[in-house]
Motif scaffolding. Structure first.
Motif, mmCIF file in Angstrom:
data_model
loop_
_atom_site.group_PDB
_atom_site.id
_atom_site.type_symbol
_atom_site.label_atom_id
_atom_site.label_comp_id
_atom_site.label_asym_id
_atom_site.label_seq_id
_atom_site.Cartn_x
_atom_site.Cartn_y
_atom_site.Cartn_z
ATOM 1 N N PRO A 149 0.837 -1.211 0.000
ATOM 2 C CA PRO A 149 0.000 0.000 0.000
ATOM 3 C C PRO A 149 0.867 1.255 0.000
ATOM 4 O O PRO A 149 1.658 1.479 0.914
ATOM 5 N N ARG A 150 0.713 2.063 -1.050
ATOM 6 C CA ARG A 150 1.564 3.235 -1.257
ATOM 7 C C ARG A 150 0.799 4.553 -1.161
ATOM 8 O O ARG A 150 1.383 5.597 -0.871
ATOM 9 N N GLY A 151 -0.485 4.526 -1.486
ATOM 10 C CA GLY A 151 -1.203 5.794 -1.557
ATOM 11 C C GLY A 151 -0.686 6.646 -2.690
ATOM 12 O O GLY A 151 -0.497 6.174 -3.815
ATOM 13 N N LYS A 152 -0.370 7.900 -2.403
ATOM 14 C CA LYS A 152 0.098 8.822 -3.437
ATOM 15 C C LYS A 152 1.624 8.900 -3.506
ATOM 16 O O LYS A 152 2.170 9.815 -4.124
ATOM 17 N N GLN A 153 2.321 7.948 -2.901
ATOM 18 C CA GLN A 153 3.783 7.959 -2.960
ATOM 19 C C GLN A 153 4.263 7.408 -4.308
ATOM 20 O O GLN A 153 3.876 6.320 -4.715
ATOM 21 N N ARG A 154 5.129 8.151 -4.942
ATOM 22 C CA ARG A 154 5.644 7.758 -6.252
ATOM 23 C C ARG A 154 6.480 6.472 -6.136
ATOM 24 O O ARG A 154 7.038 6.177 -5.087
ATOM 25 N N TRP A 155 6.586 5.738 -7.258
ATOM 26 C CA TRP A 155 7.422 4.528 -7.285
ATOM 27 C C TRP A 155 8.477 4.596 -8.400
ATOM 28 O O TRP A 155 9.083 3.603 -8.762
ATOM 29 N N ILE A 156 8.662 5.797 -8.898
ATOM 30 C CA ILE A 156 9.805 6.087 -9.769
ATOM 31 C C ILE A 156 10.529 7.296 -9.160
ATOM 32 O O ILE A 156 10.071 7.845 -8.165
ATOM 33 N N ASP A 157 11.621 7.704 -9.735
ATOM 34 C CA ASP A 157 12.466 8.703 -9.078
ATOM 35 C C ASP A 157 11.969 10.140 -9.200
ATOM 36 O O ASP A 157 12.514 11.025 -8.552
#
Length: 586
Positions: A149-157
């Protein structure tokens, strides 16, 4: 920049007097290549940087402000437990840390926890020396994994779309609590407005076989006036009691909680062994009922029109962490000032101090889970475990009137036709209802609903005439004969509308063309153009009698998304009284 280290008690619905706040300066170190455990950093008494907890290293408030991602980070702090608590259990609490937390005390591994949005704790009694300095070391492991679960956290740089700088590590208060061996672990409080009663489900910790004289006293007051007091035997770890609240404190006998009158009862739980007091906890609850009847949402058996703001709970210098209690209160007061009566907390499980002030001030809250972005067995397990803990931990807050586990098919992108993904959302719906039969559950917010107590639709059409043309034929819309918002449908295939209330739970998102960043649709040139467009679409929504409410996007700008009514620093972009005037003309 002045730093507020969040000194207030972090868990106001279950408050004890004996506690110690550990926020403030800690040692900190990046571990990009994950060598810390092999090199036994958990035995070190210093690290190579300083950080202000509870702010993540990505934020200005932390004192580091490094936005590039590091999957392994370490915290270290010397902690002295007062000698007076040497005979008690010492519990180390984390209100939230993202994502895997590992703990060492005085060089000894004390446990780990997985999950970024729930509170957790460790019993460190056997690892500390009371009255002396103790070395507390924490390692946080995070990733770009789309199955957590990430929400609005990006998963690229880099930031993209509506995804923002990640939040890695400790992001809510860290604190110590001191308990007797046997204590009150939790109390689940369920109001029953129709019978003027409230039910308490008690859970005790470490009840011993030889403790035959345990009793639990519950004292309920309202504005300092005694309402009810009762005791029950507590010789087992679980107990339940339902009590009628009707009293002479008011002519109506029971004080209801609502946005107009957010009445709260105070309650004190005291655990005894014979005459000896073992534990004392302060709490509170609100008497309110959420129900659905004839396509309407009712609060306390009366229809309520919900005027919500999308609220992502981000701050310019501290991101997901509220910078202060005053900042929390300001956001709530601004929401009311603009004529809204609630918020949809978006992709974030909010700080319990926010929920406390929502309870106190009468703000309606939709509580939403942070999304995963892939569908897999791993994602199902991660999501389910964390979501059920969220429901359990936040159950007692009267301000929360709706659970929203899924949004816009995120993490279940093929839900429209995929039976596995449909069954997953059904499962979460029923698990949530099994723990909480009081509140509506929305699955899946925005479109492509499976089983859902409310049908919610997201649509960023710009003006009222186009909206009315699209939504005037309700039957065709809810039967999937008409698509909306880039060809989405209200229901997933195989599911039918069953008379649920309908809410436009995202719309608007208007941005000014002088700003860097993006909003929805065409940007406007000045305040008058903004107000004309806001009034056009909002009045159109309110004119349709089958719609039970709306949620405007959004209260503040968030990083590159500049469609807030306020800036990130909470400065109004338009005259807030004019927004209220439009909202009040229902």
């Amino acid at each position: 920049m002045e730093v507020n280290i969040r000194k207030e008690y972090p868990r106001p619905q279950f408050e004890r007097k004996e506690w110690l706040n550990l926020n403030g300066e800690w040692d900190f170190q990046f571990d990009q290549t994950n060598v810390g455990e092999e090199e036994q950093w958990y035995k070190q008494t210093t690290l190579n940087q300083k950080i202000i907890v509870p702010f993540t290293y990505e934020t200005k408030a932390s004192g580091i402000h490094e936005e590039s991602f590091c999957p392994y980070i370490w915290y270290q702090k010397i902690v002295t437990v007062p000698e007076e608590y040497s005979h008690k259990k010492t519990i180390l609490h984390f209100q939230a840390a993202d994502y895997v937390t590992k703990l060492w005390v005085n060089g000894i591994f004390a446990g780990q926890h997985k999950g970024g949005y729930t509170a957790f704790s460790f019993d460190i009694t056997n690892y500390i020396n009371a009255g002396k300095e103790n070395n507390v070391v924490v390692k946080i492991e995070d990733s770009h994994n789309e199955h957590q679960p990430r929400g609005k956290q990006r998963w690229i740089d880099k930031n993209f779309g509506c995804w923002y700088v990640q939040s890695t590590g400790i992001w809510q208060t860290v604190w110590l609590e001191f308990l007797n061996q046997t204590s009150i672990q939790s109390v689940k409080i369920t109001p029953d407005l129709d019978t003027d009663s409230v039910e308490f489900d008690y859970k005790l910790a470490n009840v011993q076989q030889d403790q035959k004289e345990l009793s639990l006293r519950t004292s309920i007051t309202f504005n300092g006036q005694p309402v009810k007091e009762f005791s029950l035997r507590a010789d087992r770890e679980n107990a339940r009691m339902k009590v009628n609240l009707a009293s002479e404190i008011h002519e109506w006998k029971v004080m209801q909680w609502s946005p107009q009158h957010p009445h709260l009862y105070d309650v004190e739980f005291t655990l005894y062994h014979g005459e000896k007091e073992l534990d004392r906890v302060q709490s509170y609850f609100g008497m309110r009922k959420v129900s659905i009847k004839n396509g309407n949402i009712l609060l306390n058996n009366v229809p309520i029109y919900q005027k919500l703001l999308l609220d992502q709970g981000y701050w310019e210098d501290s991101h997901l962490t509220p910078p202060s209690e005053e900042a929390i209160i300001l956001d709530i007061e601004k929401t009311f000032e603009m004529g809204f009566n609630g918020v949809r907390k978006h992709m974030k499980v909010e700080d319990q101090r926010f929920l406390y002030w929502a309870d106190k001030k009468g703000l309606l809250v939709w509580s939403e889970m942070a999304a995963t972005y892939q569908f897999s067995d791993e994602a199902i397990q991660n999501f389910t475990e964390e979501w059920m803990t969220v429901v359990q931990q936040h159950y007692n807050h009267p301000s929360i009137i709706t659970w929203t586990p899924f949004n816009e098919s995120w993490g279940v992108k093929n839900i429209y036709t995929n039976e596995q993904q449909q069954k997953f959302t059904e499962g979460i719906y029923h698990l949530t209802k099994s723990m909480d039969s009081m509140r509506p559950v929305i699955v899946n917010d925005g479109w492509e609903h499976t089983v859902s107590d409310i049908i919610t639709l997201h649509d960023y059409v710009e003006y009222g005439d186009e909206f009315l043309n699209r939504y005037k034929e309700k039957d065709k819309l809810i039967k999937n004969e008409i698509a909306f918002n880039n060809f989405k449908h209200a229901m997933a295939q195989g599911y039918e509308y069953k008379g649920q209330p309908i809410i436009i739970s995202e719309y608007g998102g208007i941005a000014f063309n002088s700003e860097e960043g993006w909003g929805y649709g065409n940007q406007v040139k000045d305040e008058q153009e903004f107000l004309d467009r806001y009034e056009s679409i909002t009045k159109a929504i309110m004119s349709l009698d089958y719609i039970s409410g709306f949620c405007y996007t959004q209260i503040t700008d968030v990083q590159q998304e500049v469609n807030g009514l306020l800036t990130e620093s909470r400065k109004p972009k338009v005259n807030l009284s004019k927004i209220k005037q439009i909202n009040d003309n229902q």
